[in-house]
Design a protein around this motif. Sequence first.
Motif, short mmCIF file in Angstrom:
data_model
loop_
_atom_site.label_atom_id
_atom_site.label_comp_id
_atom_site.label_asym_id
_atom_site.label_seq_id
_atom_site.Cartn_x
_atom_site.Cartn_y
_atom_site.Cartn_z
N LEU A 30 -15.72 3.19 2.31
CA LEU A 30 -14.68 2.49 1.56
C LEU A 30 -13.38 2.56 2.34
O LEU A 30 -13.01 3.62 2.85
CB LEU A 30 -14.50 3.16 0.19
N ASP A 31 -12.68 1.44 2.44
CA ASP A 31 -11.36 1.41 3.06
C ASP A 31 -10.30 1.68 2.00
O ASP A 31 -10.42 1.23 0.86
CB ASP A 31 -11.10 0.05 3.69
N GLU A 32 -9.24 2.41 2.38
CA GLU A 32 -8.14 2.64 1.43
C GLU A 32 -6.83 2.80 2.16
O GLU A 32 -6.77 3.32 3.27
CB GLU A 32 -8.44 3.85 0.55
N ASP A 33 -5.77 2.28 1.52
CA ASP A 33 -4.42 2.38 2.07
C ASP A 33 -3.74 3.61 1.46
O ASP A 33 -3.50 3.66 0.25
CB ASP A 33 -3.64 1.11 1.71
N PRO A 34 -3.42 4.63 2.29
CA PRO A 34 -2.83 5.86 1.75
C PRO A 34 -1.51 5.66 1.04
O PRO A 34 -1.09 6.52 0.26
CB PRO A 34 -2.65 6.74 3.00
N SER A 35 -0.84 4.54 1.28
CA SER A 35 0.47 4.34 0.67
C SER A 35 0.38 3.96 -0.81
O SER A 35 1.37 4.06 -1.54
CB SER A 35 1.25 3.26 1.42
N TRP A 36 -0.84 3.54 -1.28
CA TRP A 36 -0.91 3.16 -2.69
C TRP A 36 -2.29 3.36 -3.35
O TRP A 36 -2.40 3.45 -4.56
CB TRP A 36 -0.48 1.71 -2.91
N GLU A 37 -3.36 3.47 -2.56
CA GLU A 37 -4.69 3.54 -3.15
C GLU A 37 -5.20 4.96 -3.39
O GLU A 37 -6.12 5.16 -4.19
CB GLU A 37 -5.71 2.81 -2.27
N SER A 38 -4.63 5.93 -2.73
CA SER A 38 -5.19 7.28 -2.73
C SER A 38 -5.44 7.88 -4.12
O SER A 38 -6.44 8.57 -4.32
CB SER A 38 -4.32 8.22 -1.90
N PRO A 39 -4.55 7.68 -5.11
CA PRO A 39 -4.81 8.30 -6.42
C PRO A 39 -6.12 7.87 -7.08
O PRO A 39 -6.65 8.58 -7.93
CB PRO A 39 -3.59 7.86 -7.25
N ASP A 40 -6.65 6.71 -6.68
CA ASP A 40 -7.85 6.18 -7.31
C ASP A 40 -9.13 6.51 -6.55
O ASP A 40 -10.23 6.16 -7.02
CB ASP A 40 -7.74 4.66 -7.45
N ILE A 41 -9.03 7.20 -5.43
CA ILE A 41 -10.20 7.45 -4.60
C ILE A 41 -10.97 8.71 -5.00
O ILE A 41 -12.21 8.72 -4.97
CB ILE A 41 -9.80 7.53 -3.11
N PRO A 42 -10.33 9.82 -5.40
CA PRO A 42 -11.09 11.02 -5.74
C PRO A 42 -12.19 10.80 -6.78
O PRO A 42 -13.24 11.44 -6.74
CB PRO A 42 -10.02 11.98 -6.23
N ALA A 43 -11.97 9.88 -7.71
CA ALA A 43 -12.96 9.64 -8.76
C ALA A 43 -14.27 9.08 -8.23
O ALA A 43 -15.32 9.22 -8.86
CB ALA A 43 -12.38 8.69 -9.82
#
Length: 261
Positions: free
Chosen positions: A145-158
């Motif tokens: 999965l690709d994610e932008d650390p500036s805004w997506e990170s809070p939704d990745i741990p789940a």
Amino acid sequence: MCSSDLAWEQVPFSSIRWSALTQLVMFSDTTATTAPFLNTTIHGMSAAMQRQFVPLVHHHGDTAILSIGGSDDQGWSTACDSGNRSRFISSVVKQMHRYGYDGVELDIEQGSWIGGADFDACVRGFYDALKATRTKDGRPPILSLDEDPSWESPDIPAVAQYLDQINLMGYNDTCANGCAQVANSLSTLTDAGVPASKLVDGIGLDPGMPDATNPSDCGAKAKYLASSTSVKGVAEWSVQDDFLNNDGKDPCLKALAPYVR
């Protein structure tokens, strides 16, 4: 490891620095808003190119990944709706098998939809579908999965437990000031309990990004990631930009290659 995206058929396969790469990503197919909810004609490779590309990647001992999405793909909420999700995922898995890819990359950049119930269910659905099948060499396919650390990170741990690899798109980070920006992007996930061993940090080479004209920073990032962290690797976005913007050369990839493990 070193991953890189290959897009839009503008880079001759003969120019690829195979020895510096362990994973190549075909960018990309996209979602669609009507059945079967997968579009293979927007900016992915042609069928003929994919039939050539995947065996060539495997010939060099590397991993070939099929990417779905991109910043212009805003159809995830439809494709991953509870009534469409199963057919969409099945279409992607079928496409993966058609060309012999080793896994699937989800490049989901649809704003506020990320982190909702359908986002979580879609990632879990891909995980279940991929782990229930096998690649041509008998292995469970990779899910990244690709994610932008500036805004997506809070939704990745789940959803991290369902991912083999998480690709950070912190493309404006540099290694000035002791790589503090890079370290901060990584910590947005590791501080939330995501294992560093799943993370691949990205180097952006689009025009205007810091490393587009600064290959020494590519090398500095790769050196930092290899010596000071326990992350999975580094990704170059993309082979195409490195090649096309530098007169057929790839100075960023050349600078980071010595640190690929």
